[in-house]
Motif scaffolding. Structure first.
Motif, PDB file in Angstrom:
ATOM      1  N   GLU A 121       0.993  -1.176  -0.169  1.00  0.00           N
ATOM      2  CA  GLU A 121      -0.160   0.120  -0.199  1.00  0.00           C
ATOM      3  C   GLU A 121       0.868   1.241  -0.217  1.00  0.00           C
ATOM      4  O   GLU A 121       2.049   1.395   0.702  1.00  0.00           O
ATOM      5  CB  GLU A 121      -0.721  -0.082   1.409  1.00  0.00           C
ATOM      6  CG  GLU A 121      -2.186   0.810   1.190  1.00  0.00           C
ATOM      7  CD  GLU A 121      -2.808   0.920   2.456  1.00  0.00           C
ATOM      8  OE1 GLU A 121      -3.420   1.857   2.899  1.00  0.00           O
ATOM      9  OE2 GLU A 121      -3.047  -0.349   2.803  1.00  0.00           O
ATOM     10  N   ARG A 122       0.552   2.266  -0.650  1.00  0.00           N
ATOM     11  CA  ARG A 122       1.223   3.666  -0.849  1.00  0.00           C
ATOM     12  C   ARG A 122       1.214   4.315   0.272  1.00  0.00           C
ATOM     13  O   ARG A 122       0.634   4.138   1.294  1.00  0.00           O
ATOM     14  CB  ARG A 122       0.896   4.240  -2.119  1.00  0.00           C
ATOM     15  CG  ARG A 122      -0.290   5.258  -1.661  1.00  0.00           C
ATOM     16  CD  ARG A 122      -0.716   5.983  -2.924  1.00  0.00           C
ATOM     17  NE  ARG A 122      -1.765   7.311  -2.542  1.00  0.00           N
ATOM     18  CZ  ARG A 122      -1.177   8.286  -2.022  1.00  0.00           C
ATOM     19  NH1 ARG A 122      -0.291   8.859  -1.725  1.00  0.00           N
ATOM     20  NH2 ARG A 122      -2.480   9.126  -1.597  1.00  0.00           N
ATOM     21  N   LYS A 123       2.591   4.945   0.576  1.00  0.00           N
ATOM     22  CA  LYS A 123       2.661   5.774   1.851  1.00  0.00           C
ATOM     23  C   LYS A 123       1.580   7.114   1.745  1.00  0.00           C
ATOM     24  O   LYS A 123       1.505   7.657   0.588  1.00  0.00           O
ATOM     25  CB  LYS A 123       3.927   6.474   1.872  1.00  0.00           C
ATOM     26  CG  LYS A 123       4.290   7.192   3.187  1.00  0.00           C
ATOM     27  CD  LYS A 123       5.720   7.646   3.242  1.00  0.00           C
ATOM     28  CE  LYS A 123       5.885   8.683   4.389  1.00  0.00           C
ATOM     29  NZ  LYS A 123       5.097   9.697   4.387  1.00  0.00           N
ATOM     30  N   LYS A 124       0.855   7.396   2.905  1.00  0.00           N
ATOM     31  CA  LYS A 124      -0.011   8.512   2.608  1.00  0.00           C
ATOM     32  C   LYS A 124       0.607  10.009   3.171  1.00  0.00           C
ATOM     33  O   LYS A 124       1.454   9.418   4.280  1.00  0.00           O
ATOM     34  CB  LYS A 124      -1.192   8.379   3.610  1.00  0.00           C
ATOM     35  CG  LYS A 124      -1.769   7.057   3.229  1.00  0.00           C
ATOM     36  CD  LYS A 124      -2.446   6.711   1.949  1.00  0.00           C
ATOM     37  CE  LYS A 124      -3.165   5.636   1.631  1.00  0.00           C
ATOM     38  NZ  LYS A 124      -2.618   4.335   2.338  1.00  0.00           N
ATOM     39  N   PRO A 125       0.200  10.968   2.860  1.00  0.00           N
ATOM     40  CA  PRO A 125       0.888  12.136   3.368  1.00  0.00           C
ATOM     41  C   PRO A 125       0.460  12.466   4.832  1.00  0.00           C
ATOM     42  O   PRO A 125      -0.448  12.238   5.349  1.00  0.00           O
ATOM     43  CB  PRO A 125       0.015  13.418   2.667  1.00  0.00           C
ATOM     44  CG  PRO A 125      -0.675  12.690   1.607  1.00  0.00           C
ATOM     45  CD  PRO A 125      -0.675  11.376   1.872  1.00  0.00           C
ATOM     46  N   GLY A 126       1.493  12.899   5.490  1.00  0.00           N
ATOM     47  CA  GLY A 126       1.266  13.214   7.056  1.00  0.00           C
ATOM     48  C   GLY A 126       1.549  11.761   7.960  1.00  0.00           C
ATOM     49  O   GLY A 126       1.380  11.932   9.047  1.00  0.00           O
ATOM     50  N   ALA A 130       2.343   3.611   5.269  1.00  0.00           N
ATOM     51  CA  ALA A 130       0.961   3.513   4.615  1.00  0.00           C
ATOM     52  C   ALA A 130      -0.354   4.122   5.799  1.00  0.00           C
ATOM     53  O   ALA A 130      -0.953   4.686   5.361  1.00  0.00           O
ATOM     54  CB  ALA A 130       0.394   2.172   4.167  1.00  0.00           C
ATOM     55  N   ARG A 131      -0.177   3.518   6.918  1.00  0.00           N
ATOM     56  CA  ARG A 131      -1.137   3.694   7.932  1.00  0.00           C
ATOM     57  C   ARG A 131      -0.392   4.086   9.145  1.00  0.00           C
ATOM     58  O   ARG A 131      -1.367   4.452  10.275  1.00  0.00           O
ATOM     59  CB  ARG A 131      -1.989   2.408   8.172  1.00  0.00           C
ATOM     60  CG  ARG A 131      -2.670   1.946   6.824  1.00  0.00           C
ATOM     61  CD  ARG A 131      -3.637   0.968   7.299  1.00  0.00           C
ATOM     62  NE  ARG A 131      -4.047   0.384   5.862  1.00  0.00           N
ATOM     63  CZ  ARG A 131      -5.500  -0.174   5.732  1.00  0.00           C
ATOM     64  NH1 ARG A 131      -6.074  -0.754   6.695  1.00  0.00           N
ATOM     65  NH2 ARG A 131      -5.823  -0.550   4.602  1.00  0.00           N
ATOM     66  N   ARG A 132       0.947   3.742   9.445  1.00  0.00           N
ATOM     67  CA  ARG A 132       1.497   4.412  10.823  1.00  0.00           C
ATOM     68  C   ARG A 132       1.628   5.766  10.856  1.00  0.00           C
ATOM     69  O   ARG A 132       2.229   6.427  10.238  1.00  0.00           O
ATOM     70  CB  ARG A 132       2.861   3.612  10.567  1.00  0.00           C
ATOM     71  CG  ARG A 132       4.021   4.239  11.592  1.00  0.00           C
ATOM     72  CD  ARG A 132       3.547   3.382  13.166  1.00  0.00           C
ATOM     73  NE  ARG A 132       4.684   3.521  13.926  1.00  0.00           N
ATOM     74  CZ  ARG A 132       4.816   4.547  14.724  1.00  0.00           C
ATOM     75  NH1 ARG A 132       3.440   5.087  15.296  1.00  0.00           N
ATOM     76  NH2 ARG A 132       5.755   4.612  15.833  1.00  0.00           N
ATOM     77  N   ALA A 133       1.035   6.284  11.884  1.00  0.00           N
ATOM     78  CA  ALA A 133       0.866   7.668  12.328  1.00  0.00           C
ATOM     79  C   ALA A 133       2.110   8.079  13.260  1.00  0.00           C
ATOM     80  O   ALA A 133       2.806   7.175  13.728  1.00  0.00           O
ATOM     81  CB  ALA A 133      -0.531   8.101  13.022  1.00  0.00           C
ATOM     82  N   PRO A 134       2.841   9.177  13.148  1.00  0.00           N
ATOM     83  CA  PRO A 134       3.712   9.815  14.135  1.00  0.00           C
ATOM     84  C   PRO A 134       3.358   9.540  15.338  1.00  0.00           C
ATOM     85  O   PRO A 134       2.087   9.670  15.759  1.00  0.00           O
ATOM     86  CB  PRO A 134       3.897  11.119  13.714  1.00  0.00           C
ATOM     87  CG  PRO A 134       3.037  11.507  12.612  1.00  0.00           C
ATOM     88  CD  PRO A 134       2.032  10.614  12.229  1.00  0.00           C
ATOM     89  N   GLN A 135       4.262   9.277  16.150  1.00  0.00           N
ATOM     90  CA  GLN A 135       4.203   9.125  17.598  1.00  0.00           C
ATOM     91  C   GLN A 135       3.310  10.249  18.416  1.00  0.00           C
ATOM     92  O   GLN A 135       3.806  11.195  18.168  1.00  0.00           O
ATOM     93  CB  GLN A 135       5.297   8.694  18.560  1.00  0.00           C
ATOM     94  CG  GLN A 135       5.152   8.136  19.852  1.00  0.00           C
ATOM     95  CD  GLN A 135       6.392   7.740  20.510  1.00  0.00           C
ATOM     96  OE1 GLN A 135       7.443   7.917  19.668  1.00  0.00           O
ATOM     97  NE2 GLN A 135       6.471   7.416  21.724  1.00  0.00           N
TER      98      GLN A 135
END
Length: 139
Positions: A121-126, A130-135
């Motif tokens: 799956e492609r990486k999303k902006p922010g 792909a689904r891993r949000a910043p801590q």
């Protein structure tokens, strides 16, 4: 000696694409990108995995397999070659109509005909992946 006949199939898995040729009659030799299969694939499980369609149809020593594969890693390439071998076997089966029980039933039941649609799956902006949000940091 009988004339050599070639049957081709294109297999895909993840980011890998394999162009496979089955040469009949053969001795069971498998060549990938000009190298022997055991030299090319680092794991025995990968070699067993790509031979599954030949084993299921009892053709381990009937054909020589020549494959050109690029893209992806070892697992994706193994799956692509297996898919290509399956398609080439179906082409061989179509050319030899005298068989009353076709390879298609055997290969379909084993699940080799269906192309595995799962891709990265492609990486999303922010996001970091792909689904891993910043801590999250409260402060």
């Amino acid at each position: 000696m009988a004339e050599k006949r070639e049957f081709t199939g294109t297999g895909r898995r993840k980011a890998s694409v394999a162009r496979v040729k089955l040469v009949a009659p053969g001795t069971g030799k498998i060549t990938i990108n000009g190298r022997d299969v055991r030299e090319f694939m680092p794991y025995e499980t990968n070699v067993m995995d790509l031979m599954q369609p030949l084993v299921a149809t009892n053709n381990e020593n009937t054909f020589d397999v020549i494959a050109k594969v690029n893209g992806g890693g070892f697992t994706g390439q193994t799956g692509a070659i297996r898919h290509g071998i399956t398609r080439a076997l179906l082409e061989y089966d179509k050319a030899n109509e005298e068989n009353e029980d076709s390879y298609r039933k055997i290969l379909k039941r084993a699940g080799f005909i269906t192309r595995d649609p799962r891709v990265k799956e492609r990486k999303k902006p922010g996001l970091k992946a792909a689904r891993r949000a910043p801590q999250f940091s409260k402060r």
